[in-house]
Design a protein around this motif. Structure first.
Motif, PDB file in Angstrom:
ATOM      1  N   VAL A 234       7.458  -6.292  -0.653  1.00 23.01           N
ATOM      2  CA  VAL A 234       6.437  -5.060  -1.043  1.00 23.01           C
ATOM      3  C   VAL A 234       5.214  -5.004  -1.057  1.00 23.01           C
ATOM      4  CG1 VAL A 234       6.739  -2.564  -0.207  1.00 23.01           C
ATOM      5  CG2 VAL A 234       8.397  -3.682  -0.038  1.00 23.01           C
ATOM      6  N   THR A 235       3.797  -4.838  -0.556  1.00 18.72           N
ATOM      7  CA  THR A 235       2.621  -5.042  -0.700  1.00 18.72           C
ATOM      8  C   THR A 235       2.124  -3.986  -0.919  1.00 18.72           C
ATOM      9  OG1 THR A 235       1.639  -4.074   1.728  1.00 18.72           O
ATOM     10  CG2 THR A 235       2.101  -6.580   1.060  1.00 18.72           C
ATOM     11  N   ALA A 236       1.052  -3.804  -2.449  1.00 20.00           N
ATOM     12  CA  ALA A 236       0.407  -2.349  -2.000  1.00 20.00           C
ATOM     13  C   ALA A 236       0.262  -1.503  -1.889  1.00 20.00           C
ATOM     14  CB  ALA A 236      -0.510  -2.696  -2.909  1.00 20.00           C
ATOM     15  N   GLY A 237      -0.017  -1.604  -0.083  1.00 21.20           N
ATOM     16  CA  GLY A 237       0.140  -1.160   0.861  1.00 21.20           C
ATOM     17  C   GLY A 237       1.119  -0.509   1.733  1.00 21.20           C
ATOM     18  N   ASP A 238       2.467  -1.107   0.800  1.00 20.63           N
ATOM     19  CA  ASP A 238       3.713  -0.574   1.236  1.00 20.63           C
ATOM     20  C   ASP A 238       3.934  -1.083   2.553  1.00 20.63           C
ATOM     21  OD1 ASP A 238       4.326   1.038  -0.035  1.00 20.63           O
ATOM     22  OD2 ASP A 238       3.478   2.512  -0.248  1.00 20.63           O
ATOM     23  N   LEU A 239       3.729  -2.265   3.120  1.00 21.17           N
ATOM     24  CA  LEU A 239       4.368  -2.796   3.561  1.00 21.17           C
ATOM     25  C   LEU A 239       4.868  -3.976   3.290  1.00 21.17           C
ATOM     26  CD1 LEU A 239       0.541  -3.896   5.370  1.00 21.17           C
ATOM     27  CD2 LEU A 239       1.873  -2.792   6.363  1.00 21.17           C
TER      28      LEU A 239
END
Length: 340
Positions: A234-239
């Motif tokens: 999961v990315t820092a942008g919640d992707l």
């Protein structure tokens, strides 16, 4: 007529009294206008000749720089290759344009000097008394100023281009030092190391690289019931990023469309993926590429993997999914080395 006979200028001596007398007779008949016109004519000719010589000298220097640049080579298979080639192209274009300009200026100035030389036998005083600026001699001489300006501009352009090139080489040299340190660290995986891995190790490396990029890894390896998702992060942008990892022995194999289709059937429905990535140390077949393009699946082959695993470019930058600059575009990288 005003002549200072005590001048230090030595009058011509023709070796025969008769010729010397003829010369002095013509000199005694010369008016102030005649002498001034002769001086002006000589000076204009000298200016034209100086302009031609200056342009020819600059042309030689610029052409030498072109030859020198041609002997420099950019590093191959480097994150800085494109930056090197771009800097070389900028300098090469400027140098070649300057070569064309100075060659043209030298030719035109020499032509003006030749025409002035041919007019020496004419009545020079009459020529300089003419107010008609459309006279061929006047219009030709009138080009000397613009020609000199063209030469000066070409020289400034080259100096500016050389300055930009030196600055870019310094920037790339700094980046190259940083890259060398990164390649020697545990954060970098060479393709040789990747090719020697087992499929299991390959999956764990992908998870490690995701962590290096600041992603939170939910699953670090797949299994018999992974439903096509080997690594989930999961990315820092919640992707949510779902990886399918396909290791190929020695990096020689290809991943076909069937594997990509399987990933497409599960990544979003089963794993709620926002970004779907098929990653391999090999390559993808054309049908696989076509299918991935049609279904918004990101393909990461060995060339992209080198950028991510070896050179340290962030995953999303490699995939072109954000504006993060690749390593070679950051503030610093290599200098040209002499060929051979």
């Amino acid at each position: 007529m005003h002549i200072n006979w005590r001048t230090r200028v030595q009058l011509p001596n023709y070796g025969r009294d008769q010729l010397n007398a003829i010369f002095l007779h013509h000199l005694s008949e010369a008016t102030d206008d005649d002498l001034l016109a002769a001086y002006l004519h000589h000076t204009e000719g000298q200016i034209a000749l100086d302009c031609a010589v200056m342009a020819e000298d600059l042309n030689g220097r610029f052409c030498d720089e072109v030859e020198h640049l041609d002997k420099l080579v950019a590093p191959k298979s480097s994150p800085f290759t494109a930056a090197y080639l771009s800097a070389a192209e900028d300098l090469d274009n400027t140098l070649k344009q300057a070569c064309r300009t100075t060659k043209d200026v030298s030719r035109k100035a020499a032509d003006i000097w030749k025409k002035l030389s041919e007019r020496t036998r004419d009545d020079l005083a009459c020529r300089y008394r003419q107010a008609d600026e459309t006279h061929p001699d006047r219009s030709a001489v009138g080009l000397l100023g613009p020609l000199r300006n063209e030469t000066a501009k070409a020289e400034r352009d080259v100096q500016n281009a050389l300055h930009r090139h030196r600055n870019e080489m310094h920037r790339l040299a700094t980046l190259e030092g940083e890259m060398a340190a990164f390649l020697a660290s545990d954060d970098s995986f060479s393709l040789e190391e990747v090719h020697a891995m087992t499929p299991y190790e390959f999956e764990h490396m992908v998870a490690t690289l995701a962590r290096r990029d600041g992603l939170h890894v939910v699953r670090a390896s797949g299994g018999s019931r992974d439903l096509g998702a080997d690594v989930i992060a999961v990315t820092a942008g919640d992707l949510r990023v779902v990886f399918q990892c396909k290791h190929r022995y020695a990096g020689a194999g290809k991943v076909g469309s069937r594997d990509v289709q399987t990933l497409n059937g599960t990544a979003r429905p089963e794993h709620q993926a926002d970004i779907v990535v098929a990653v391999t140390n090999g390559t993808f077949t054309k049908p696989a590429i076509d299918f991935a393009r049609a279904h918004d699946i990101q393909l990461l082959d060995r060339m992209d993997l080198r950028r991510w695993a070896t050179w340290g470019d962030p995953l999303l930058s490699v995939l072109g999914l954000n504006d993060a600059p690749p390593l070679a575009a950051r503030d610093s990288g290599p200098s040209y080395v002499h060929a051979g």
